[in-house]
Design an enzyme around this catalytic site. Sequence first.
Site, short mmCIF file in Angstrom:
data_model
loop_
_atom_site.label_atom_id
_atom_site.label_comp_id
_atom_site.label_asym_id
_atom_site.label_seq_id
_atom_site.Cartn_x
_atom_site.Cartn_y
_atom_site.Cartn_z
N ASP A 165 0.89 42.89 10.53
CA ASP A 165 0.66 44.18 10.95
C ASP A 165 1.73 45.10 10.01
O ASP A 165 1.56 46.35 10.05
CB ASP A 165 0.04 44.64 12.36
CG ASP A 165 1.35 44.26 13.17
OD1 ASP A 165 2.54 43.73 12.69
OD2 ASP A 165 1.17 44.74 14.39
N SER A 166 2.56 44.50 9.61
CA SER A 166 3.54 45.36 8.52
C SER A 166 2.76 45.88 7.38
O SER A 166 3.37 46.73 6.72
CB SER A 166 4.47 44.36 8.24
OG SER A 166 3.85 43.19 7.58
N LYS A 177 -1.15 35.98 15.74
CA LYS A 177 -0.04 36.23 16.34
C LYS A 177 0.01 37.33 17.30
O LYS A 177 -0.53 38.18 16.92
CB LYS A 177 1.25 36.34 15.33
CG LYS A 177 2.55 36.72 15.49
CD LYS A 177 3.62 36.71 14.60
CE LYS A 177 3.88 37.75 13.62
NZ LYS A 177 3.89 39.14 14.42
N GLU A 197 12.78 37.98 16.08
CA GLU A 197 12.90 38.87 15.06
C GLU A 197 14.24 39.53 15.70
O GLU A 197 14.23 40.10 16.78
CB GLU A 197 11.87 40.06 15.02
CG GLU A 197 12.35 41.04 13.91
CD GLU A 197 10.97 41.81 13.50
OE1 GLU A 197 9.69 41.41 13.53
OE2 GLU A 197 11.18 42.72 12.94
N ASP A 236 -1.86 38.87 12.31
CA ASP A 236 -1.23 39.67 13.61
C ASP A 236 -2.45 40.00 14.20
O ASP A 236 -3.25 40.87 13.77
CB ASP A 236 -0.39 40.84 13.09
CG ASP A 236 1.19 40.51 13.16
OD1 ASP A 236 1.30 39.68 14.03
OD2 ASP A 236 1.86 41.13 12.58
N GLU A 281 2.57 39.89 19.89
CA GLU A 281 4.04 40.31 20.43
C GLU A 281 4.17 40.25 21.92
O GLU A 281 3.28 40.66 22.57
CB GLU A 281 4.32 41.68 19.73
CG GLU A 281 4.40 41.54 18.13
CD GLU A 281 4.57 42.85 17.77
OE1 GLU A 281 4.97 43.91 18.28
OE2 GLU A 281 4.47 43.16 16.40
#
Length: 270
Positions: A50-51, A119, A188, A89, A121
């Site tokens: 999602d960057s 993925k 990260e 993501d 978070e």
Amino acid sequence: MTAIKKKRRTVVDLKAMKSRGEKIAALTAYDYPFARIMDQAGIDIVLVGDSSGSVVAGYENTLPVTLDEMLYHTRAVARAVEQALIVTDMPFLSYQIELIEAKRNAGRLIKEGGAHAVKIEGGENIAETVHAIVAMDVPVIGHIGLTPQSIHRMGGYRVQGRDKSQADKLMKDAIAVTQAGASALVLEAIPAQLAKEITACISIPTIGIGAGIDCDGQVLVVHDILGLCEKYSPKFVKRYVDAASVVRQGVDDYLREVKQGVFPDKDHSF
Ligand code: KIV
């Protein structure tokens, strides 16, 4: 002679790579041409991160990214990739509210997008969600440490786990996500020593981004390694090429030739 097609990477391979001590190489991709180049190079994981919100869409952070945007990027990547594992993501608000929504959205990324894993978070707080998604046979990659979707709580993009209580919490998070059934874990922006300890403690592979050399693999944002993000570059980014200069040169040359009436010449006309 027919070319021998290499086997597709799977989450099962990632675990085997960890036990063999073979490093896992991952990069982000959001479109067909970049994904194709990476796949042909032999990258193990293509992460549709999602960057994309920051490096492709120009948002200030990843929070505005939608599931539909992630589906669009994943489809483009899936059309290009033949060998790598595609991980997508789950964007902000696609898994935090209700388990049923998280399961449906994860399923959509697999079914409509063509991803092989998702993925998400978070640590202990999302362990139940990881478990629920894995229970419907969708592999999940965890992500702890600096989690960009929590930027407002963290007060910016800061290294996490520097003090003992934060480090202990991250170790607990890593164990919770592993026990919930995740296939790998992104670490990260955490100290290298802590990443080394987490990597030694859990059975699933760790993929580091700003987490030192001892992780089982590494991931970076492709626009960062190519020098396409000129605004801000974290310490952990290594810029391998200055692609922005190459692109700028091409645009400048084209602009000049059009303005001068030099392009198109005979070679480029019918
Ligand atoms: O969104 C992303 O690209 C990521 C990584 C770089 C880990 O989450």
